[in-house]
Scaffold this active site. Structure first.
Site, short mmCIF file in Angstrom:
data_model
loop_
_atom_site.label_atom_id
_atom_site.label_comp_id
_atom_site.label_asym_id
_atom_site.label_seq_id
_atom_site.Cartn_x
_atom_site.Cartn_y
_atom_site.Cartn_z
N HIS A 91 0.87 -1.18 0.00
CA HIS A 91 0.00 0.00 0.00
C HIS A 91 0.91 1.23 0.00
O HIS A 91 2.03 1.18 0.53
CB HIS A 91 -0.82 -0.06 1.29
CG HIS A 91 -1.89 0.98 1.42
ND1 HIS A 91 -1.63 2.27 1.84
CD2 HIS A 91 -3.22 0.92 1.22
CE1 HIS A 91 -2.77 2.94 1.89
NE2 HIS A 91 -3.75 2.15 1.52
N ASP A 142 3.02 -4.32 7.79
CA ASP A 142 1.79 -3.56 7.65
C ASP A 142 0.65 -4.57 7.83
O ASP A 142 0.34 -5.33 6.91
CB ASP A 142 1.76 -2.90 6.27
CG ASP A 142 0.40 -2.28 5.97
OD1 ASP A 142 -0.51 -2.36 6.83
OD2 ASP A 142 0.25 -1.72 4.87
N GLN A 151 -4.70 -5.13 6.95
CA GLN A 151 -5.75 -6.04 6.46
C GLN A 151 -5.73 -7.37 7.20
O GLN A 151 -6.63 -8.19 7.02
CB GLN A 151 -5.58 -6.31 4.96
CG GLN A 151 -5.75 -5.08 4.08
CD GLN A 151 -7.17 -4.52 4.14
OE1 GLN A 151 -8.12 -5.18 4.57
NE2 GLN A 151 -7.32 -3.27 3.73
N LYS A 185 -10.56 -0.49 10.55
CA LYS A 185 -10.82 -1.70 9.73
C LYS A 185 -11.16 -2.89 10.62
O LYS A 185 -11.53 -3.95 10.16
CB LYS A 185 -9.59 -2.03 8.89
CG LYS A 185 -9.27 -0.95 7.87
CD LYS A 185 -8.25 -1.40 6.88
CE LYS A 185 -7.51 -0.24 6.27
NZ LYS A 185 -8.00 0.19 4.97
N CYS A 241 -4.81 2.60 -3.52
CA CYS A 241 -3.54 3.10 -2.94
C CYS A 241 -2.44 2.06 -3.13
O CYS A 241 -1.61 1.85 -2.24
CB CYS A 241 -3.70 3.45 -1.46
SG CYS A 241 -4.90 4.72 -1.17
N1 PMP Z 1 -1.98 -0.69 4.56
C1 PMP Z 1 -2.96 -1.40 4.01
C2 PMP Z 1 -2.67 -2.79 3.50
C3 PMP Z 1 -4.24 -0.85 3.93
O1 PMP Z 1 -5.22 -1.56 3.38
C4 PMP Z 1 -4.46 0.46 4.40
C5 PMP Z 1 -5.82 1.10 4.30
N2 PMP Z 1 -6.40 1.02 3.04
C6 PMP Z 1 -3.40 1.15 4.97
C7 PMP Z 1 -2.17 0.54 5.04
C8 PMP Z 1 -3.55 2.52 5.52
O2 PMP Z 1 -4.39 2.53 6.60
P1 PMP Z 1 -4.93 3.89 7.24
O3 PMP Z 1 -5.44 4.70 6.10
O4 PMP Z 1 -5.99 3.45 8.17
O5 PMP Z 1 -3.76 4.52 7.94
#
Ligand code: PMP
Length: 417
Positions: free
Chosen positions: A134, A211, A214, A237, A375
């Site tokens: 991401h 990270d 998910q 999430k 993203c």
């Molecule tokens: N990493 C992953 C794999 C994600 O899916 C997301 C959210 N789409 C993020 C990081 C970023 O999370 P946040 O916007 O809640 O900081």
């Protein structure tokens, strides 16, 4: 039902239907049809106990934390620190001092990149990421690379969206100062072989930042078993509030790292000549924090743990298999992400149809999916698409939701195909 009993098997559709009733936001229609929410990978809905707890906290126990010598401050501090212990238990951290409250996964990764990275990276050093990250596990490292002269290296992915593990050994080298990897890919659904990756990195003397955005809502995460050095995720999430997230960091690493932001709460002693800092995690929580956020997250974790993460994962996986089978019957569909080990995330493109049009037509039928690059633009580049449509499942989804989604896609085909 006993917790162990339900955790030993998948949540059934009947149970998911029951859980759905705990989520007020799901009890509505969208554009005249019952709402079918298939966007939990972007953010999940909140169960009533989370909503009620936050309301009650503001009504009865709200105050600033760690400061006041009064009853409300004591209550708020207990709730805030109680949440920290809950988080430690949720991911099996050895000590609650290894849990730093942040805004979300994005801030957690920025914190490590800025604090650990600036202190430890130099010209020619390497940060090893993967092609499926991401943006929030790419850009913070790029920023610190620009500041320190370090470089990014990337583990490529296969046509199925799996890491090319055989490339890891050759990419890990003397100069590799950090490995950054998603536990579960938000764009592909791939569950990465983290333990193997951590072992390889550690054999090379390199720490690993995971990270877990998910993964935390759908996999039983055990940071000690994984052996990772840092683990980041977001509350929103995980059926909890937005604006609260978690950075887990190994205590020795957190203690050695310089502060990320300066301000109140993170100091031991301040003079104009010199300031000394509090220990972790306070050192990384400058200023008045999000106080109600951890309180809501605590209840969200209880809610999820009561159902059982194994049961949730198995249920979402069942929905994924059911949806995958059905979507493959539709002409012109190409799945993006076909790894063997996958979580409940289904990304696809429809030949000749823009994902935004798919999203709009589904929305008109009350079906919420996400369209775009998620993203993860390097993933889109890898598969030579500009965007995908993504349906993602949560503990409250049912096969009936999948049926509605597939019916919706047939409608898309009838209109645009
Ligand atoms: N990493 C992953 C794999 C994600 O899916 C997301 C959210 N789409 C993020 C990081 C970023 O999370 P946040 O916007 O809640 O900081």
């Amino acid at each position: 039902m006993a917790e162990e009993e339900i955790a030993s098997r998948a949540v059934t559709d009947a149970e998911a239907t029951r859980f759905q009733r705990d989520f007020p936001c799901l009890q509505q229609e969208a554009h005249g049809s019952p709402l079918v929410y298939l966007d939990s990978a972007a953010t999940s809905q909140k169960p009533q106990p989370v909503i009620d707890t936050i309301k009650r906290f503001y009504e009865t126990s709200y105050s600033n934390v760690h400061r006041g010598a009064h009853l409300l401050s004591e209550r708020a501090t207990d709730a805030y620190e109680g949440a920290r212990s809950r988080v430690a238990r949720y991911i099996n951290a050895a000590d609650s001092r290894e849990i730093v409250f942040v805004r979300g996964a994005t801030e957690a990764i920025n914190l490590v990149a800025a604090s650990y990275g600036r202190a430890n990276f130099g010209p020619g050093d390497e940060i090893l990421l993967t092609e499926m990250e991401h943006h929030s596990n790419i850009v913070p490292w790029q920023l610190v690379a620009e500041q320190t002269g370090a470089e990014l290296k990337v583990v490529p992915i296969t046509d199925d969206g799996e890491l090319m593990m055989e490339r890891v050994d050759e990419l890990l080298g003397e100069r590799t100062k950090m490995v950054g990897v998603a536990h579960v890919s938000n764009a592909l659904g791939t569950v990465n072989p983290l333990k193997v990756l951590v072992e390889k990195a550690h054999a090379n003397g390199t720490p690993v930042m995971v990270d877990g955005c998910q993964a935390a809502p759908r996999l039983a995460v055990d940071v000690q078993e994984l052996g990772c050095d840092f683990y980041a995720f977001s509350g929103h999430k995980l059926y909890g509030p937005s604006g609260i997230g978690v950075l887990y960091g190994r205590q020795d690493l957190l203690e050695a790292m310089p502060p990320y932001q300066g301000g109140g709460e993170m100091i031991r002693r301040v003079t104009f000549d010199h300031t000394t800092y509090a220990g972790a995690p306070a050192k990384f929580e400058a200023g008045t924090p999000n106080i109600a956020g951890p309180v809501g997250l605590h209840v969200a974790m209880d809610y999820v743990a009561d159902i059982g993460l194994e049961a949730i994962f198995a249920h979402e996986r069942d929905l994924l298999d059911y949806a995958t089978e059905a979507i493959q019957q539709i002409d012109g569909v190409r799945l993006i992400g076909t790894a063997d080990d996958k979580a409940g995330i289904l990304s696809f493109v429809f030949e000749g149809v823009h994902p935004h049009d798919i999203g709009t037509i589904l929305d008109n039928q009350g079906i919420a999916v996400r369209t775009g690059h998620h993203c993860a633009q390097p993933v889109m580049d890898r598969f030579q698409v500009s965007a995908t449509t993504r349906a993602s499942f949560g503990l409250y989804n049912t096969r009936e939701d999948v049926d509605a989604f597939i019916k919706g896609l047939h409608e898309v085909k009838a209109i645009l195909g």
